[in-house]
Design a protein around this motif. Structure first.
Motif, mmCIF file in Angstrom:
data_model
loop_
_atom_site.group_PDB
_atom_site.id
_atom_site.type_symbol
_atom_site.label_atom_id
_atom_site.label_comp_id
_atom_site.label_asym_id
_atom_site.label_seq_id
_atom_site.Cartn_x
_atom_site.Cartn_y
_atom_site.Cartn_z
ATOM 1 N N HIS A 164 32.264 22.177 51.666
ATOM 2 C CA HIS A 164 33.360 22.595 52.550
ATOM 3 C C HIS A 164 33.261 24.100 52.802
ATOM 4 C CE1 HIS A 164 35.208 18.643 52.145
ATOM 5 N NE2 HIS A 164 35.061 18.735 50.830
ATOM 6 N N ASP A 166 33.727 26.033 55.409
ATOM 7 C CA ASP A 166 34.428 26.591 56.569
ATOM 8 C C ASP A 166 34.923 28.010 56.325
ATOM 9 O OD1 ASP A 166 35.268 23.711 58.203
ATOM 10 O OD2 ASP A 166 34.869 23.607 56.058
ATOM 11 N N ARG A 215 30.567 15.712 54.492
ATOM 12 C CA ARG A 215 30.612 16.196 55.880
ATOM 13 C C ARG A 215 29.230 16.617 56.386
ATOM 14 N NH1 ARG A 215 34.668 20.937 55.666
ATOM 15 N NH2 ARG A 215 34.414 20.895 57.956
ATOM 16 N N GLU A 218 28.070 17.890 60.029
ATOM 17 C CA GLU A 218 29.186 18.386 60.830
ATOM 18 C C GLU A 218 28.952 19.855 61.207
ATOM 19 O OE1 GLU A 218 33.946 19.353 60.263
ATOM 20 O OE2 GLU A 218 33.051 17.707 59.106
#
Length: 371
Positions: A164, A166, A215, A218
């Motif tokens: 993750h 981000d 993910r 992505e």
């Protein structure tokens, strides 16, 4: 020695496990509560450790069973959690950077001073044997008077391994604010505070592709500069050339090199607690590895919090809010300099913390009062 210092942990992401491994069972501290936006995650962690309660964030910040809040949230939430803890009369120790923005950092330290509570901040890797042995060598005159230094961090980006990633590409992230604190805190230990900077920066891609976890594949947007370079002018006139990048594959450069009149010192990765410190003396034929001479042996994440707790008015904590503020201003000034195309003088300063004497792992892991 009194009762163990009570710790409440906010944010139970990837880095929290390293902290828990260090802190749980240490005689100086006791984890009393954990909280996360994902209530199932905090419940699972609490179930692992007897006596630890899973609370909401607000419940933890106001809990009478917490003396210090360990803030392991993403950078964008650092200020909110820190100010919440301080508002309830609690100390706060957080992951780096201190906050996502400089104004927020000033607000946190001002609120803490008014409330009479302490602020500490990672990185604590600089307290290990790598940076501390290098610092001892500089202090002993092994390279003569320092003239200049270089610091280099190059990776292809954390999205390759973090499930993750981000937040690495939003405010408070990027190679400078994420990895720069390790290098800049080390440079303050080695060469003292920074008085001015000149920077340049850019971003080569508008998005990144997640390379692991649920993910995988992505695409996420890039909202920060991913390559930042600059020159730091230290207060004593020493110059450091700094490069931090998420846009390269690899580098052969030493993480940090300090060049003096009579020698050059190669400092190991400041994102680690250990590593070889190498010296090349004027007139020598080759590098030689220096024996470990300072620092906490076999250091681990959370050591800075133990040092923070142990300081307790006897001495300033080594991973202090003041040092974190100076590091954050240095980074913020580099980005501002890059945007405005000019040299920027800093408004903060921070003296190198008290050096760490050579301390065996068995000593710091078992002692409630670190030196």
């Amino acid at each position: 020695m009194g009762d163990a210092h009570r710790i409440g942990v906010v944010g139970l992401g990837v880095i929290s496990r390293a902290y828990l491994d260090t802190l749980v069972g240490h005689p100086a501290v006791r984890i009393t509560a954990v909280a996360d936006l994902d209530a199932s995650r905090s419940a699972a962690v609490a179930a692992e450790f007897p006596g630890v309660r899973a609370l909401s964030v607000e419940e933890l910040l106001s809990s009478p069973d917490v003396d210090t809040v360990l803030n392991l949230t993403v950078p964008a939430a650092h200020a909110e959690i820190a100010l919440g803890a301080i508002g309830h009369g609690k100390n706060v120790y957080g992951e780096k950077p201190l906050t996502a923005g400089l104004a927020e950092a000033h607000a946190v330290l001002e609120a803490a001073a008014k409330a009479g509570v302490g602020v500490g901040c990672a990185p604590d890797t600089v307290l290990g044997t790598g940076v501390q042995t290098a610092r001892a060598a500089v202090a002993a005159g092994s390279i003569g008077r320092p003239q200049f230094a270089s610091a280099v961090m190059v990776t292809p980006g954390h999205e390759r391994w973090h499930p993750h990633p981000d937040f690495y590409y939003t405010d408070g992230g990027g190679p400078l604010l994420d990895m720069g604190p390790y290098y800049l805190a080390s440079l303050v230990h080695l060469l003292g505070p920074v008085r001015a900077v000149t920077g340049a920066a850019g971003r080569l891609r508008a998005e990144r592709v997640i390379g692991s976890g649920p993910r995988t594949g992505e695409r996420i947007p890039v909202g920060v500069d991913t390559h930042v370079s600059g020159v730091l002018e230290h207060a004593d006139g020493t110059l450091t050339t700094l490069t931090t990048s998420f846009d390269g594959v690899a580098t052969t450069a030493a993480p940090i090199e300090v060049h003096g009149e009579t020698g050059t010192l190669a400092v190991p990765d400041p994102n680690r607690f250990d590593g070889e410190v190498r010296l090349f003396e004027l007139g020598a034929a080759e590098w030689r590895t220096l024996p470990v001479s300072a620092g906490y042996v076999d250091g681990a994440r959370g050591l800075g919090l133990l040092d923070f707790v142990a300081a307790d008015g006897r001495r300033p904590p080594r991973a202090s809010g003041e040092l974190a503020l100076h590091v954050l201003e240095t980074m913020s000034a580099l980005l501002r300099s890059a945007a405005e195309g000019r040299r920027i003088e800093l408004t903060t300063s921070a003296q190198p913390p008290v050096a760490v004497p050579l301390t065996a792992a068995g000593k710091w892991r078992a002692d409630a009062a670190l030196r």
